[in-house]
Design a protein around this motif. Sequence first.
Motif, mmCIF file in Angstrom:
data_model
loop_
_atom_site.group_PDB
_atom_site.id
_atom_site.type_symbol
_atom_site.label_atom_id
_atom_site.label_comp_id
_atom_site.label_asym_id
_atom_site.label_seq_id
_atom_site.Cartn_x
_atom_site.Cartn_y
_atom_site.Cartn_z
ATOM 1 N N ILE A 7 3.478 0.932 3.942
ATOM 2 C CA ILE A 7 2.641 0.255 2.956
ATOM 3 C C ILE A 7 1.879 1.309 2.176
ATOM 4 C CG2 ILE A 7 0.721 -1.348 2.642
ATOM 5 C CD1 ILE A 7 1.677 -2.677 5.279
ATOM 6 N N VAL A 8 2.004 1.257 0.846
ATOM 7 C CA VAL A 8 1.332 2.208 -0.039
ATOM 8 C C VAL A 8 0.500 1.437 -1.052
ATOM 9 C CG1 VAL A 8 3.133 3.962 0.233
ATOM 10 C CG2 VAL A 8 3.282 2.326 -1.642
ATOM 11 N N GLN A 9 -0.480 2.106 -1.626
ATOM 12 C CA GLN A 9 -1.284 1.486 -2.680
ATOM 13 C C GLN A 9 -0.731 1.900 -4.038
ATOM 14 O OE1 GLN A 9 -5.193 3.007 -1.501
ATOM 15 N NE2 GLN A 9 -5.853 0.883 -1.309
ATOM 16 N N ILE A 10 -0.681 0.927 -4.944
ATOM 17 C CA ILE A 10 -0.310 1.201 -6.330
ATOM 18 C C ILE A 10 -1.263 0.426 -7.231
ATOM 19 C CG2 ILE A 10 2.129 1.606 -5.793
ATOM 20 C CD1 ILE A 10 2.699 -1.198 -7.017
ATOM 21 N N ARG A 11 -1.261 0.761 -8.498
ATOM 22 C CA ARG A 11 -2.033 -0.017 -9.470
ATOM 23 C C ARG A 11 -1.255 -1.272 -9.845
ATOM 24 N NH1 ARG A 11 -4.331 4.730 -13.439
ATOM 25 N NH2 ARG A 11 -6.016 5.360 -12.040
ATOM 26 N N ALA A 12 -1.979 -2.315 -10.148
ATOM 27 C CA ALA A 12 -1.349 -3.592 -10.485
ATOM 28 C C ALA A 12 -0.414 -3.470 -11.685
ATOM 29 C CB ALA A 12 -2.411 -4.650 -10.747
ATOM 30 N N ILE A 13 -0.723 -2.590 -12.621
ATOM 31 C CA ILE A 13 0.126 -2.417 -13.813
ATOM 32 C C ILE A 13 1.535 -1.937 -13.455
ATOM 33 C CG2 ILE A 13 -0.608 -0.048 -14.316
ATOM 34 C CD1 ILE A 13 -0.044 -2.773 -16.949
ATOM 35 N N ASP A 14 1.691 -1.341 -12.265
ATOM 36 C CA ASP A 14 2.989 -0.802 -11.853
ATOM 37 C C ASP A 14 3.823 -1.774 -11.028
ATOM 38 O OD1 ASP A 14 2.526 1.676 -13.119
ATOM 39 O OD2 ASP A 14 1.322 2.347 -11.419
ATOM 40 N N ILE A 15 3.341 -2.986 -10.837
ATOM 41 C CA ILE A 15 4.100 -3.988 -10.085
ATOM 42 C C ILE A 15 5.331 -4.405 -10.892
ATOM 43 C CG2 ILE A 15 4.069 -6.344 -9.190
ATOM 44 C CD1 ILE A 15 1.101 -5.971 -8.613
ATOM 45 N N GLU A 16 6.455 -4.536 -10.176
ATOM 46 C CA GLU A 16 7.708 -4.947 -10.805
ATOM 47 C C GLU A 16 8.298 -6.136 -10.047
ATOM 48 O OE1 GLU A 16 10.304 -1.587 -10.752
ATOM 49 O OE2 GLU A 16 9.008 -0.400 -12.070
ATOM 50 N N ALA A 17 9.165 -6.876 -10.722
ATOM 51 C CA ALA A 17 9.872 -7.985 -10.077
ATOM 52 C C ALA A 17 10.633 -7.450 -8.870
ATOM 53 C CB ALA A 17 10.825 -8.647 -11.056
ATOM 54 N N GLY A 18 10.582 -8.203 -7.763
ATOM 55 C CA GLY A 18 11.249 -7.797 -6.536
ATOM 56 C C GLY A 18 10.338 -7.087 -5.552
ATOM 57 N N ASP A 19 9.175 -6.600 -6.021
ATOM 58 C CA ASP A 19 8.215 -5.948 -5.128
ATOM 59 C C ASP A 19 7.617 -6.962 -4.163
ATOM 60 O OD1 ASP A 19 8.548 -3.502 -6.385
ATOM 61 O OD2 ASP A 19 6.683 -3.617 -7.527
ATOM 62 N N VAL A 20 7.211 -6.489 -3.000
ATOM 63 C CA VAL A 20 6.469 -7.304 -2.044
ATOM 64 C C VAL A 20 5.069 -6.709 -1.984
ATOM 65 C CG1 VAL A 20 6.314 -8.107 0.341
ATOM 66 C CG2 VAL A 20 8.553 -7.872 -0.753
ATOM 67 N N VAL A 21 4.066 -7.482 -2.439
ATOM 68 C CA VAL A 21 2.709 -6.961 -2.606
ATOM 69 C C VAL A 21 1.675 -7.867 -1.951
ATOM 70 C CG1 VAL A 21 3.284 -5.776 -4.769
ATOM 71 C CG2 VAL A 21 2.363 -8.081 -4.850
ATOM 72 N N ASN A 22 0.493 -7.292 -1.758
ATOM 73 C CA ASN A 22 -0.640 -8.021 -1.196
ATOM 74 C C ASN A 22 -1.900 -7.452 -1.835
ATOM 75 O OD1 ASN A 22 -2.562 -9.331 0.367
ATOM 76 N ND2 ASN A 22 -1.500 -8.929 2.293
ATOM 77 N N LYS A 23 -2.758 -8.303 -2.355
ATOM 78 C CA LYS A 23 -3.999 -7.842 -2.973
ATOM 79 C C LYS A 23 -5.111 -7.659 -1.944
ATOM 80 C CE LYS A 23 -7.126 -8.736 -6.803
ATOM 81 N NZ LYS A 23 -7.526 -9.634 -7.864
ATOM 82 N N ARG A 24 -4.966 -8.290 -0.781
ATOM 83 C CA ARG A 24 -6.025 -8.265 0.228
ATOM 84 C C ARG A 24 -5.949 -7.071 1.168
ATOM 85 N NH1 ARG A 24 -5.671 -14.118 2.684
ATOM 86 N NH2 ARG A 24 -3.530 -13.930 2.060
ATOM 87 N N GLY A 25 -5.003 -6.197 0.997
ATOM 88 C CA GLY A 25 -4.877 -5.048 1.875
ATOM 89 C C GLY A 25 -3.678 -5.171 2.789
ATOM 90 N N PRO A 26 -3.520 -4.185 3.663
ATOM 91 C CA PRO A 26 -2.353 -4.183 4.552
ATOM 92 C C PRO A 26 -2.534 -5.130 5.737
ATOM 93 C CG PRO A 26 -3.675 -2.231 4.922
ATOM 94 C CD PRO A 26 -4.316 -2.980 3.784
ATOM 95 N N GLU A 27 -2.710 -6.406 5.442
ATOM 96 C CA GLU A 27 -2.904 -7.430 6.466
ATOM 97 C C GLU A 27 -1.589 -8.148 6.735
ATOM 98 O OE1 GLU A 27 -5.956 -10.073 5.123
ATOM 99 O OE2 GLU A 27 -7.436 -8.482 4.919
ATOM 100 N N LYS A 28 -1.573 -8.938 7.795
ATOM 101 C CA LYS A 28 -0.371 -9.686 8.144
ATOM 102 C C LYS A 28 -0.074 -10.789 7.129
ATOM 103 C CE LYS A 28 1.573 -12.550 11.767
ATOM 104 N NZ LYS A 28 1.368 -13.216 13.031
ATOM 105 N N ASP A 29 -1.102 -11.468 6.647
ATOM 106 C CA ASP A 29 -0.930 -12.595 5.728
ATOM 107 C C ASP A 29 -1.220 -12.171 4.287
ATOM 108 O OD1 ASP A 29 -0.368 -14.357 7.855
ATOM 109 O OD2 ASP A 29 -2.519 -14.638 8.208
ATOM 110 N N GLY A 30 -0.705 -12.948 3.340
ATOM 111 C CA GLY A 30 -1.025 -12.740 1.937
ATOM 112 C C GLY A 30 0.035 -12.018 1.134
ATOM 113 N N TRP A 31 1.165 -11.686 1.736
ATOM 114 C CA TRP A 31 2.231 -10.979 1.023
ATOM 115 C C TRP A 31 3.026 -11.947 0.161
ATOM 116 C CZ3 TRP A 31 2.198 -5.831 1.086
ATOM 117 C CH2 TRP A 31 1.494 -5.200 2.107
#
Length: 82
Positions: A7-31
Motif C-alpha cells: 500500500i502506497v500513498q498517491i495524490r488523488a489527481i493520479d488515480i486511474e480507472a482500475g486502481d484500488v484506493v482508500n481515502k481513510r488510510g491503509p485500513e481493512k474497510d473502505g477500499w
Amino acid sequence: MRRKVEIVQIRAIDIEAGDVVNKRGPEKDGWIEVDRVEKLESGELVIHDVVDRDSLTATTYDLVWLQTVITLSANSHLALPG
C-alpha cells in the motif's frame, strides 16, 4: 502464481480507472475499485467505483492509499536458487 500487496500513498489527481484506493488510510474497510474519476467545476474530484455504489470526494492534492501488486517469484518456504 502468488502476489504481494503493498500500500502506497498517491495524490488523488493520479488515480486511474482500475486502481484500488482508500481515502481513510491503509485500513481493512473502505477500499474501492475505481471505474472513473469525475472533475467537478469546483476543482474537486469524485472517484466512482465499478458498481456505482461507493464513491469518494477529494481535492487534487489529497493523499489516498493505493494497493500495488507485486508477483512473488517463489514459494515462501523454499530457498531461492542462487
